[in-house]
Design a protein around this motif. Structure first.
Motif, PDB file in Angstrom:
ATOM      1  N   VAL A   1       7.039 -27.761 -93.468  1.00  0.00           N
ATOM      2  CA  VAL A   1       6.008 -27.532 -94.478  1.00  0.00           C
ATOM      3  C   VAL A   1       4.726 -28.258 -94.077  1.00  0.00           C
ATOM      4  O   VAL A   1       4.753 -29.448 -93.724  1.00  0.00           O
ATOM      5  CB  VAL A   1       6.475 -28.025 -95.864  1.00  0.00           C
ATOM      6  N   ASP A   2       3.616 -27.551 -94.119  1.00  0.00           N
ATOM      7  CA  ASP A   2       2.300 -28.154 -93.922  1.00  0.00           C
ATOM      8  C   ASP A   2       1.900 -28.821 -95.229  1.00  0.00           C
ATOM      9  O   ASP A   2       1.643 -28.148 -96.233  1.00  0.00           O
ATOM     10  CB  ASP A   2       1.294 -27.073 -93.526  1.00  0.00           C
ATOM     11  N   LEU A   3       1.858 -30.142 -95.243  1.00  0.00           N
ATOM     12  CA  LEU A   3       1.601 -30.865 -96.487  1.00  0.00           C
ATOM     13  C   LEU A   3       0.173 -30.691 -96.985  1.00  0.00           C
ATOM     14  O   LEU A   3      -0.079 -30.758 -98.199  1.00  0.00           O
ATOM     15  CB  LEU A   3       1.904 -32.351 -96.281  1.00  0.00           C
ATOM     16  N   ASP A   4      -0.757 -30.458 -96.094  1.00  0.00           N
ATOM     17  CA  ASP A   4      -2.143 -30.293 -96.527  1.00  0.00           C
ATOM     18  C   ASP A   4      -2.391 -28.927 -97.150  1.00  0.00           C
ATOM     19  O   ASP A   4      -3.209 -28.796 -98.064  1.00  0.00           O
ATOM     20  CB  ASP A   4      -3.091 -30.515 -95.349  1.00  0.00           C
TER      21      ASP A   4
ATOM     22  N   GLY B   1       0.347 -26.841 -98.149  1.00  0.00           N
ATOM     23  CA  GLY B   1       1.380 -26.593 -99.144  1.00  0.00           C
ATOM     24  C   GLY B   1       2.225 -25.359 -98.923  1.00  0.00           C
ATOM     25  O   GLY B   1       2.775 -24.819 -99.878  1.00  0.00           O
TER      26      GLY B   1
ATOM     27  N   ARG C   1      -0.017 -32.474 -90.534  1.00  0.00           N
ATOM     28  CA  ARG C   1       0.730 -33.422 -91.354  1.00  0.00           C
ATOM     29  C   ARG C   1       1.835 -32.628 -92.035  1.00  0.00           C
ATOM     30  O   ARG C   1       1.564 -31.757 -92.860  1.00  0.00           O
ATOM     31  CB  ARG C   1      -0.199 -34.058 -92.394  1.00  0.00           C
ATOM     32  N   ILE C   2       3.086 -32.901 -91.666  1.00  0.00           N
ATOM     33  CA  ILE C   2       4.183 -32.034 -92.077  1.00  0.00           C
ATOM     34  C   ILE C   2       5.296 -32.813 -92.760  1.00  0.00           C
ATOM     35  O   ILE C   2       5.373 -34.037 -92.681  1.00  0.00           O
ATOM     36  CB  ILE C   2       4.787 -31.277 -90.870  1.00  0.00           C
ATOM     37  N   ARG C   3       6.153 -32.031 -93.414  1.00  0.00           N
ATOM     38  CA  ARG C   3       7.429 -32.554 -93.880  1.00  0.00           C
ATOM     39  C   ARG C   3       8.505 -31.595 -93.405  1.00  0.00           C
ATOM     40  O   ARG C   3       8.372 -30.368 -93.538  1.00  0.00           O
ATOM     41  CB  ARG C   3       7.476 -32.676 -95.397  1.00  0.00           C
TER      42      ARG C   3
ATOM     43  N   TYR D   1      13.451 -30.464-100.866  1.00  0.00           N
ATOM     44  CA  TYR D   1      12.021 -30.745-100.722  1.00  0.00           C
ATOM     45  C   TYR D   1      11.465 -31.430-101.965  1.00  0.00           C
ATOM     46  O   TYR D   1      10.692 -32.387-101.876  1.00  0.00           O
ATOM     47  CB  TYR D   1      11.267 -29.434-100.466  1.00  0.00           C
TER      48      TYR D   1
END
Length: 477
Positions: free
Chosen positions: A417-420, A422, A388-390, A475
Protein backbone atom coordinates in the motif's frame (compact mmCIF):
# COMPACT_ATOMS: atom_id res chain seq x y z
CA UNK A 1 10.76 -5.04 -60.64
CA UNK A 2 7.10 -4.59 -59.72
CA UNK A 3 5.85 -1.45 -58.00
CA UNK A 4 5.84 -1.58 -54.18
CA UNK A 5 2.54 -2.55 -52.57
CA UNK A 6 1.25 0.37 -50.49
CA UNK A 7 -0.64 0.03 -47.21
CA UNK A 8 -1.56 2.42 -44.45
CA UNK A 9 0.14 0.17 -41.89
CA UNK A 10 2.68 -2.64 -42.13
CA UNK A 11 3.22 -4.94 -39.14
CA UNK A 12 6.35 -7.09 -39.02
CA UNK A 13 5.62 -10.18 -36.91
CA UNK A 14 2.34 -12.09 -36.71
CA UNK A 15 2.47 -13.29 -33.13
CA UNK A 16 -0.28 -12.29 -30.69
CA UNK A 17 1.10 -8.75 -30.46
CA UNK A 18 1.34 -8.22 -34.20
CA UNK A 19 -2.06 -9.78 -34.79
CA UNK A 20 -3.64 -7.41 -32.27
CA UNK A 21 -2.00 -4.33 -33.75
CA UNK A 22 -3.19 -5.33 -37.22
CA UNK A 23 -6.68 -6.09 -35.93
CA UNK A 24 -6.99 -2.65 -34.30
CA UNK A 25 -5.66 -0.69 -37.29
CA UNK A 26 -7.82 -2.65 -39.73
CA UNK A 27 -10.89 -2.17 -37.52
CA UNK A 28 -10.15 1.57 -37.64
CA UNK A 29 -10.39 1.47 -41.42
CA UNK A 30 -6.67 1.47 -42.23
CA UNK A 31 -5.36 -0.92 -44.87
CA UNK A 32 -2.98 -3.29 -43.12
CA UNK A 33 -0.44 -5.93 -44.11
CA UNK A 34 1.26 -8.29 -41.67
CA UNK A 35 4.55 -10.03 -42.41
CA UNK A 36 5.50 -13.37 -40.86
CA UNK A 37 8.50 -15.64 -41.49
CA UNK A 38 7.28 -18.57 -39.40
CA UNK A 39 3.82 -19.50 -38.11
CA UNK A 40 0.97 -17.03 -37.75
CA UNK A 41 0.32 -16.93 -34.03
CA UNK A 42 3.98 -16.70 -33.12
CA UNK A 43 5.96 -17.90 -30.12
CA UNK A 44 3.07 -17.86 -27.66
CA UNK A 45 0.77 -20.03 -29.71
CA UNK A 46 3.25 -22.75 -30.66
CA UNK A 47 6.29 -22.72 -28.37
CA UNK A 48 5.49 -20.73 -25.20
CA UNK A 49 2.28 -19.85 -23.35
CA UNK A 50 -0.13 -22.29 -24.97
CA UNK A 51 1.96 -25.49 -25.07
CA UNK A 52 3.56 -24.86 -21.67
CA UNK A 53 0.19 -24.41 -19.98
CA UNK A 54 -1.14 -27.46 -21.80
CA UNK A 55 1.74 -29.44 -20.30
CA UNK A 56 1.24 -27.99 -16.82
CA UNK A 57 -2.53 -28.18 -16.46
CA UNK A 58 -2.94 -32.00 -16.16
CA UNK A 59 -0.49 -32.10 -13.24
CA UNK A 60 -2.29 -29.21 -11.54
CA UNK A 61 -5.65 -30.94 -11.96
CA UNK A 62 -4.31 -34.15 -10.50
CA UNK A 63 -2.68 -32.29 -7.60
CA UNK A 64 -5.97 -30.51 -6.88
CA UNK A 65 -7.80 -33.83 -6.68
CA UNK A 66 -5.16 -35.35 -4.43
CA UNK A 67 -5.40 -32.37 -2.07
CA UNK A 68 -8.97 -33.21 -1.04
CA UNK A 69 -9.90 -36.25 1.07
CA UNK A 70 -12.39 -38.40 -0.78
CA UNK A 71 -11.12 -37.30 -4.17
CA UNK A 72 -7.60 -38.27 -3.14
CA UNK A 73 -8.54 -41.91 -2.89
CA UNK A 74 -9.85 -41.90 -6.45
CA UNK A 75 -6.85 -40.07 -7.91
CA UNK A 76 -4.22 -42.78 -7.78
CA UNK A 77 -1.71 -43.56 -10.46
CA UNK A 78 0.48 -41.34 -12.63
CA UNK A 79 -0.23 -38.97 -15.44
CA UNK A 80 -0.51 -40.55 -18.88
CA UNK A 81 2.41 -38.77 -20.54
CA UNK A 82 1.33 -39.77 -24.03
CA UNK A 83 -2.14 -38.35 -23.52
CA UNK A 84 -0.71 -35.11 -22.08
CA UNK A 85 1.60 -34.64 -25.06
CA UNK A 86 -1.21 -35.44 -27.51
CA UNK A 87 -3.44 -32.85 -25.81
CA UNK A 88 -0.58 -30.33 -26.07
CA UNK A 89 -0.29 -31.09 -29.79
CA UNK A 90 -4.00 -30.42 -30.30
CA UNK A 91 -3.75 -27.04 -28.59
CA UNK A 92 -0.95 -25.95 -30.93
CA UNK A 93 -2.77 -27.26 -34.00
CA UNK A 94 0.04 -29.75 -34.58
CA UNK A 95 2.17 -26.70 -35.44
CA UNK A 96 0.02 -25.67 -38.41
CA UNK A 97 -1.31 -22.12 -38.63
CA UNK A 98 -4.18 -22.56 -41.09
CA UNK A 99 -6.79 -21.39 -38.59
CA UNK A 100 -4.95 -18.23 -37.59
CA UNK A 101 -4.09 -17.38 -41.18
CA UNK A 102 -7.77 -17.77 -42.10
CA UNK A 103 -8.71 -15.37 -39.31
CA UNK A 104 -6.43 -12.69 -40.77
CA UNK A 105 -8.12 -13.09 -44.12
CA UNK A 106 -11.58 -12.94 -42.56
CA UNK A 107 -10.93 -9.50 -41.04
CA UNK A 108 -9.29 -8.07 -44.14
CA UNK A 109 -5.62 -8.18 -43.10
CA UNK A 110 -3.19 -9.12 -45.88
CA UNK A 111 -0.71 -11.81 -44.85
CA UNK A 112 2.68 -11.62 -46.53
CA UNK A 113 4.74 -14.72 -45.75
CA UNK A 114 8.49 -14.31 -45.56
CA UNK A 115 11.24 -12.47 -43.73
CA UNK A 116 10.50 -8.75 -43.45
CA UNK A 117 13.28 -6.19 -43.33
CA UNK A 118 13.28 -2.40 -43.18
CA UNK A 119 14.97 -0.81 -46.19
CA UNK A 120 14.38 2.82 -45.29
CA UNK A 121 11.65 5.11 -43.95
CA UNK A 122 8.25 3.41 -44.24
CA UNK A 123 9.69 0.72 -46.53
CA UNK A 124 9.79 -3.04 -45.91
CA UNK A 125 11.28 -5.70 -48.18
CA UNK A 126 9.99 -9.25 -47.71
CA UNK A 127 12.12 -12.20 -48.75
CA UNK A 128 9.41 -14.69 -49.72
CA UNK A 129 9.61 -18.50 -49.33
CA UNK A 130 10.11 -18.93 -53.09
CA UNK A 131 13.28 -16.83 -52.98
CA UNK A 132 11.71 -13.70 -54.39
CA UNK A 133 11.37 -10.26 -52.84
CA UNK A 134 8.24 -8.25 -52.30
CA UNK A 135 8.50 -4.51 -51.64
CA UNK A 136 5.99 -2.86 -49.30
CA UNK A 137 5.50 0.77 -48.33
CA UNK A 138 3.51 2.24 -45.44
CA UNK A 139 1.62 5.53 -45.65
CA UNK A 140 1.37 5.99 -41.89
CA UNK A 141 3.23 3.43 -39.79
CA UNK A 142 5.44 0.37 -39.64
CA UNK A 143 5.15 -1.67 -36.45
CA UNK A 144 7.91 -4.01 -35.24
CA UNK A 145 6.41 -6.95 -33.34
CA UNK A 146 9.09 -9.57 -33.89
CA UNK A 147 9.38 -10.68 -30.25
CA UNK A 148 12.42 -12.24 -28.65
CA UNK A 149 14.52 -15.39 -28.80
CA UNK A 150 16.04 -17.62 -26.16
CA UNK A 151 19.66 -17.01 -25.20
CA UNK A 152 22.04 -19.95 -24.87
CA UNK A 153 25.26 -18.96 -23.09
CA UNK A 154 28.53 -19.39 -24.94
CA UNK A 155 30.11 -21.90 -22.58
CA UNK A 156 32.58 -24.67 -23.47
CA UNK A 157 30.86 -27.55 -25.24
CA UNK A 158 27.33 -26.20 -24.87
CA UNK A 159 26.61 -25.58 -28.55
CA UNK A 160 27.92 -29.04 -29.48
CA UNK A 161 25.75 -30.60 -26.74
CA UNK A 162 22.58 -29.51 -28.63
CA UNK A 163 20.84 -28.02 -25.58
CA UNK A 164 17.12 -27.43 -25.35
CA UNK A 165 15.75 -23.92 -25.38
CA UNK A 166 12.21 -23.05 -24.35
CA UNK A 167 11.00 -24.10 -27.80
CA UNK A 168 12.37 -27.61 -27.40
CA UNK A 169 11.05 -27.89 -23.86
CA UNK A 170 7.48 -27.12 -24.89
CA UNK A 171 7.47 -29.17 -28.12
CA UNK A 172 9.41 -32.33 -27.16
CA UNK A 173 7.79 -35.54 -28.31
CA UNK A 174 9.17 -37.78 -25.55
CA UNK A 175 9.78 -37.47 -21.81
CA UNK A 176 13.52 -37.40 -21.08
CA UNK A 177 14.63 -39.80 -18.38
CA UNK A 178 16.83 -37.11 -16.79
CA UNK A 179 16.51 -33.38 -17.45
CA UNK A 180 18.84 -30.63 -16.24
CA UNK A 181 17.16 -27.21 -16.19
CA UNK A 182 19.48 -24.21 -16.04
CA UNK A 183 17.84 -21.03 -14.78
CA UNK A 184 15.32 -20.35 -12.03
CA UNK A 185 13.10 -17.85 -13.82
CA UNK A 186 9.59 -18.47 -15.09
CA UNK A 187 10.56 -20.82 -17.93
CA UNK A 188 12.91 -22.82 -15.74
CA UNK A 189 10.43 -23.17 -12.88
CA UNK A 190 7.50 -24.07 -15.12
CA UNK A 191 9.38 -26.58 -17.24
CA UNK A 192 10.88 -28.22 -14.14
CA UNK A 193 7.33 -28.63 -12.83
CA UNK A 194 5.92 -29.88 -16.12
CA UNK A 195 8.53 -32.52 -16.98
CA UNK A 196 8.94 -33.81 -13.43
CA UNK A 197 5.18 -34.40 -13.33
CA UNK A 198 5.47 -36.36 -16.58
CA UNK A 199 8.08 -38.66 -15.08
CA UNK A 200 11.41 -37.03 -15.80
CA UNK A 201 14.09 -36.89 -13.11
CA UNK A 202 14.64 -33.13 -13.03
CA UNK A 203 17.48 -31.11 -11.54
CA UNK A 204 16.98 -27.34 -11.40
CA UNK A 205 20.24 -25.39 -11.37
CA UNK A 206 20.18 -21.69 -10.45
CA UNK A 207 22.73 -19.09 -9.58
CA UNK A 208 20.41 -17.29 -7.15
CA UNK A 209 19.02 -18.29 -3.78
CA UNK A 210 15.55 -19.14 -5.01
CA UNK A 211 13.39 -19.41 -8.16
CA UNK A 212 11.44 -16.43 -9.50
CA UNK A 213 13.90 -13.76 -8.34
CA UNK A 214 11.80 -10.88 -9.71
CA UNK A 215 8.82 -11.70 -7.50
CA UNK A 216 8.45 -11.29 -3.74
CA UNK A 217 10.99 -13.54 -1.96
CA UNK A 218 8.30 -15.72 -0.38
CA UNK A 219 7.01 -16.62 -3.85
CA UNK A 220 10.32 -18.22 -4.80
CA UNK A 221 10.60 -19.93 -1.44
CA UNK A 222 7.17 -21.56 -1.70
CA UNK A 223 7.72 -22.56 -5.33
CA UNK A 224 11.08 -24.12 -4.45
CA UNK A 225 9.37 -26.14 -1.71
CA UNK A 226 6.61 -27.16 -4.12
CA UNK A 227 9.08 -28.29 -6.77
CA UNK A 228 11.08 -30.25 -4.22
CA UNK A 229 7.89 -31.94 -3.00
CA UNK A 230 7.23 -32.98 -6.58
CA UNK A 231 10.66 -34.61 -6.73
CA UNK A 232 12.72 -31.89 -8.40
CA UNK A 233 16.29 -31.62 -7.15
CA UNK A 234 16.47 -27.85 -6.57
CA UNK A 235 20.07 -26.64 -6.40
CA UNK A 236 20.62 -22.96 -5.57
CA UNK A 237 23.82 -20.96 -5.82
CA UNK A 238 25.35 -23.02 -8.60
CA UNK A 239 26.38 -22.15 -12.16
CA UNK A 240 27.07 -24.25 -15.23
CA UNK A 241 30.61 -23.92 -16.59
CA UNK A 242 30.34 -26.24 -19.58
CA UNK A 243 28.79 -29.36 -21.11
CA UNK A 244 29.85 -32.41 -23.08
CA UNK A 245 27.89 -34.70 -25.40
CA UNK A 246 30.39 -36.69 -27.45
CA UNK A 247 29.26 -37.07 -31.02
CA UNK A 248 26.22 -34.92 -30.36
CA UNK A 249 24.13 -37.84 -29.11
CA UNK A 250 23.54 -39.78 -25.92
CA UNK A 251 23.71 -38.38 -22.38
CA UNK A 252 25.09 -34.90 -21.70
CA UNK A 253 27.58 -34.28 -18.90
CA UNK A 254 27.15 -30.90 -17.26
CA UNK A 255 30.11 -29.26 -15.53
CA UNK A 256 29.38 -27.00 -12.54
CA UNK A 257 31.42 -24.10 -11.20
CA UNK A 258 31.88 -25.86 -7.85
CA UNK A 259 33.71 -28.69 -9.59
CA UNK A 260 30.73 -31.03 -9.60
CA UNK A 261 29.33 -32.86 -12.61
CA UNK A 262 25.81 -33.89 -13.52
CA UNK A 263 24.71 -36.38 -16.16
CA UNK A 264 21.37 -35.88 -17.91
CA UNK A 265 19.62 -37.00 -21.07
CA UNK A 266 18.72 -33.42 -21.99
CA UNK A 267 19.73 -29.98 -20.76
CA UNK A 268 17.44 -26.96 -20.97
CA UNK A 269 18.89 -23.46 -20.83
CA UNK A 270 16.29 -21.00 -19.57
CA UNK A 271 18.73 -18.16 -19.06
CA UNK A 272 17.20 -15.15 -20.74
CA UNK A 273 15.92 -13.67 -23.99
CA UNK A 274 17.31 -11.37 -26.67
CA UNK A 275 15.42 -9.21 -29.18
CA UNK A 276 14.64 -10.71 -32.58
CA UNK A 277 15.98 -7.63 -34.39
CA UNK A 278 19.39 -8.74 -35.67
CA UNK A 279 18.28 -9.00 -39.33
CA UNK A 280 15.54 -6.38 -39.38
CA UNK A 281 17.31 -3.60 -41.28
CA UNK A 282 17.40 -1.28 -38.29
CA UNK A 283 20.60 0.28 -39.57
CA UNK A 284 18.68 1.69 -42.55
CA UNK A 285 16.71 3.96 -40.23
CA UNK A 286 19.52 4.91 -37.86
CA UNK A 287 19.10 2.19 -35.21
CA UNK A 288 21.48 -0.49 -33.98
CA UNK A 289 20.90 -4.00 -35.37
CA UNK A 290 20.09 -6.62 -32.75
CA UNK A 291 19.07 -4.04 -30.15
CA UNK A 292 16.01 -3.69 -27.97
CA UNK A 293 13.94 -0.80 -29.33
CA UNK A 294 13.26 2.12 -27.02
CA UNK A 295 9.74 3.49 -27.28
CA UNK A 296 7.75 6.28 -25.68
CA UNK A 297 4.52 5.55 -23.85
CA UNK A 298 2.57 5.64 -27.13
CA UNK A 299 4.85 2.81 -28.39
CA UNK A 300 6.53 5.02 -30.99
CA UNK A 301 10.23 4.21 -31.41
CA UNK A 302 12.43 7.07 -30.26
CA UNK A 303 15.24 8.42 -32.42
CA UNK A 304 13.54 7.76 -35.78
CA UNK A 305 12.82 10.87 -37.81
CA UNK A 306 9.20 11.32 -38.83
CA UNK A 307 7.68 9.27 -36.00
CA UNK A 308 6.44 6.50 -38.29
CA UNK A 309 8.07 3.49 -36.58
CA UNK A 310 6.37 1.74 -33.66
CA UNK A 311 7.29 -1.29 -31.59
CA UNK A 312 5.03 -3.44 -29.41
CA UNK A 313 5.67 -6.59 -27.42
CA UNK A 314 8.90 -8.21 -26.26
CA UNK A 315 11.10 -6.24 -28.65
CA UNK A 316 10.73 -2.99 -26.70
CA UNK A 317 11.78 -4.76 -23.47
CA UNK A 318 9.07 -3.10 -21.36
CA UNK A 319 7.34 -6.30 -20.27
CA UNK A 320 8.18 -9.66 -21.86
CA UNK A 321 4.71 -11.16 -21.40
CA UNK A 322 2.17 -12.05 -24.07
CA UNK A 323 -0.75 -10.31 -22.38
CA UNK A 324 1.28 -7.13 -21.91
CA UNK A 325 2.31 -7.28 -25.56
CA UNK A 326 -1.33 -7.57 -26.60
CA UNK A 327 -2.16 -4.63 -24.34
CA UNK A 328 0.58 -2.60 -26.00
CA UNK A 329 -0.80 -3.69 -29.37
CA UNK A 330 -4.22 -2.31 -28.56
CA UNK A 331 -2.64 0.98 -27.50
CA UNK A 332 -0.42 1.14 -30.59
CA UNK A 333 -3.30 0.36 -32.95
CA UNK A 334 -5.44 3.09 -31.39
CA UNK A 335 -2.72 5.74 -31.45
CA UNK A 336 -1.71 4.95 -35.04
CA UNK A 337 -5.34 5.32 -36.10
CA UNK A 338 -5.71 8.59 -34.18
CA UNK A 339 -2.58 10.10 -35.72
CA UNK A 340 -3.57 8.91 -39.20
CA UNK A 341 -6.87 10.77 -38.82
CA UNK A 342 -5.25 13.85 -37.38
CA UNK A 343 -7.05 13.39 -34.06
CA UNK A 344 -5.77 14.44 -30.66
CA UNK A 345 -3.61 11.85 -28.93
CA UNK A 346 -4.72 11.11 -25.37
CA UNK A 347 -1.29 10.70 -23.81
CA UNK A 348 -2.11 11.50 -20.20
CA UNK A 349 -1.40 8.72 -17.65
CA UNK A 350 -4.01 5.98 -18.09
CA UNK A 351 -5.14 7.71 -21.29
CA UNK A 352 -6.41 5.81 -24.32
CA UNK A 353 -3.10 6.14 -26.16
CA UNK A 354 -0.46 5.38 -23.50
CA UNK A 355 0.77 2.06 -22.13
CA UNK A 356 0.72 3.12 -18.48
CA UNK A 357 0.18 -0.41 -17.15
CA UNK A 358 3.65 -1.52 -18.31
CA UNK A 359 5.21 0.36 -15.41
CA UNK A 360 2.39 0.49 -12.87
CA UNK A 361 0.39 -2.70 -13.22
CA UNK A 362 2.20 -5.47 -15.07
CA UNK A 363 0.54 -8.80 -14.30
CA UNK A 364 2.03 -12.28 -14.27
CA UNK A 365 1.02 -15.79 -13.27
CA UNK A 366 3.58 -18.57 -12.97
CA UNK A 367 1.81 -21.91 -13.34
CA UNK A 368 3.98 -23.95 -11.02
CA UNK A 369 2.69 -25.94 -8.05
CA UNK A 370 1.80 -23.80 -6.21
CA UNK A 371 0.89 -21.00 -8.58
CA UNK A 372 2.48 -17.60 -8.08
CA UNK A 373 0.64 -14.47 -9.24
CA UNK A 374 1.62 -10.82 -9.00
CA UNK A 375 0.65 -7.34 -10.18
CA UNK A 376 2.38 -4.00 -9.83
CA UNK A 377 5.38 -3.34 -7.62
CA UNK A 378 7.06 -5.62 -5.13
CA UNK A 379 7.85 -4.14 -1.72
CA UNK A 380 11.50 -3.82 -2.70
CA UNK A 381 10.71 -2.07 -5.97
CA UNK A 382 8.40 0.37 -4.20
CA UNK A 383 11.02 1.20 -1.57
CA UNK A 384 13.75 1.62 -4.17
CA UNK A 385 11.41 4.00 -6.00
CA UNK A 386 11.21 6.19 -2.90
CA UNK A 387 7.65 5.26 -1.95
CA UNK A 388 6.43 5.32 1.63
CA UNK A 389 4.67 1.97 1.91
CA UNK A 390 3.08 -0.52 4.22
CA UNK A 391 3.33 -4.24 3.50
CA UNK A 392 0.54 -6.55 4.68
CA UNK A 393 1.02 -10.34 4.62
CA UNK A 394 -1.48 -13.08 5.38
CA UNK A 395 -1.31 -16.85 5.24
CA UNK A 396 -3.73 -18.06 2.58
CA UNK A 397 -4.18 -21.36 4.38
CA UNK A 398 -5.89 -19.51 7.25
CA UNK A 399 -8.76 -18.39 4.98
CA UNK A 400 -11.91 -20.53 5.29
CA UNK A 401 -12.37 -20.81 1.55
CA UNK A 402 -8.80 -22.00 1.08
CA UNK A 403 -9.11 -24.74 3.70
CA UNK A 404 -12.22 -25.97 1.88
CA UNK A 405 -10.48 -25.71 -1.49
CA UNK A 406 -7.70 -28.07 -0.40
CA UNK A 407 -6.73 -29.96 2.73
CA UNK A 408 -3.58 -28.47 4.25
CA UNK A 409 -3.74 -25.54 1.80
CA UNK A 410 -0.45 -23.68 1.93
CA UNK A 411 0.11 -20.23 0.51
CA UNK A 412 0.62 -16.57 1.24
CA UNK A 413 -0.70 -13.21 0.11
CA UNK A 414 0.85 -9.76 0.24
CA UNK A 415 -0.47 -6.33 -0.58
CA UNK A 416 1.74 -3.26 -0.89
CA UNK A 417 0.00 0.00 0.00
CA UNK A 418 1.23 3.48 -0.90
CA UNK A 419 0.68 5.34 2.36
CA UNK A 420 0.77 8.78 0.77
CA UNK A 421 -1.86 7.98 -1.85
CA UNK A 422 -3.84 5.41 0.13
CA UNK A 423 -4.18 2.70 -2.49
CA UNK A 424 -2.56 -0.57 -3.56
CA UNK A 425 0.47 -0.42 -5.80
CA UNK A 426 1.25 -4.14 -5.72
CA UNK A 427 -0.08 -7.54 -4.71
CA UNK A 428 1.25 -11.10 -4.76
CA UNK A 429 -0.58 -14.38 -4.20
CA UNK A 430 1.04 -17.80 -3.95
CA UNK A 431 -0.96 -21.00 -3.53
CA UNK A 432 -3.08 -23.52 -5.43
CA UNK A 433 -5.30 -21.67 -7.89
CA UNK A 434 -3.82 -18.31 -6.83
CA UNK A 435 -3.85 -17.01 -10.39
CA UNK A 436 -7.61 -16.54 -10.23
CA UNK A 437 -7.16 -14.01 -7.42
CA UNK A 438 -5.04 -11.72 -9.53
CA UNK A 439 -7.51 -9.76 -11.62
CA UNK A 440 -9.28 -8.29 -8.60
CA UNK A 441 -5.91 -6.99 -7.42
CA UNK A 442 -5.16 -5.66 -10.92
CA UNK A 443 -8.40 -3.66 -10.92
CA UNK A 444 -7.56 -2.25 -7.48
CA UNK A 445 -4.09 -1.18 -8.66
CA UNK A 446 -5.13 0.22 -12.04
CA UNK A 447 -8.22 1.91 -10.62
CA UNK A 448 -6.19 3.34 -7.71
CA UNK A 449 -9.06 2.28 -5.48
CA UNK A 450 -8.64 3.73 -1.96
CA UNK A 451 -8.02 1.05 0.63
CA UNK A 452 -10.95 2.38 2.65
CA UNK A 453 -13.24 1.84 -0.35
CA UNK A 454 -12.01 -1.73 -0.72
CA UNK A 455 -13.43 -2.38 2.74
CA UNK A 456 -16.88 -2.21 1.10
CA UNK A 457 -16.02 -4.81 -1.57
CA UNK A 458 -17.38 -7.81 0.32
CA UNK A 459 -15.91 -11.18 -0.72
CA UNK A 460 -18.33 -14.08 -0.99
CA UNK A 461 -18.08 -16.74 1.72
CA UNK A 462 -16.56 -19.31 1.59
CA UNK A 463 -14.23 -18.48 -1.29
CA UNK A 464 -10.47 -18.05 -1.41
CA UNK A 465 -11.19 -14.40 -2.26
CA UNK A 466 -11.94 -13.92 1.43
CA UNK A 467 -8.21 -13.24 1.58
CA UNK A 468 -9.08 -9.63 0.71
CA UNK A 469 -11.07 -9.25 3.92
CA UNK A 470 -8.23 -10.72 5.96
CA UNK A 471 -5.64 -8.45 4.34
CA UNK A 472 -7.78 -5.38 4.99
CA UNK A 473 -8.48 -6.41 8.58
CA UNK A 474 -4.76 -6.80 9.13
CA UNK A 475 -4.11 -3.42 7.54
CA UNK A 476 -6.65 -1.73 9.84
CA UNK A 477 -5.17 -3.46 12.86
Amino acid sequence: MTEPSAYDVIVIGAGPTGENVADRTRAAGLTTAIVEAELVGGECSYWACVPSKALLRPAAALAAARAVAGAREAAGGRLDAGAVLARRDRFVGDWHDDGQASWLESVGIDLVRGHGRLTGPRRVAVRTPDGGTRELTARHAVVVATGSRAVVPKLPGVAEARPWTSRDATSAKEVPGRLAVVGGGVVGAEMAAAWSALGSEVTLLMRGERPLPRMEPFAGELVAEGLAARGVNVRAGVSVSGAERPGGSGPVTVSLDDGGRLVADEILFATGRRPATDDLGLETVGLEPGSWLTVDDTLRVTGVEGGWLYCAGDTNHRALLTHQGKYQARIAGAVIAARARGERVDDAPWGAHVATADAAATTQVVFTEPEAAAVGLTAREAEEGGRRIRVVDYELGNVSGASLYADDYRGRARMVVDLDRGHLIGATFVGPGAGELLHAATIAVVGEVPVERLWHAVPAFPTVSEIWLRLLETYRG
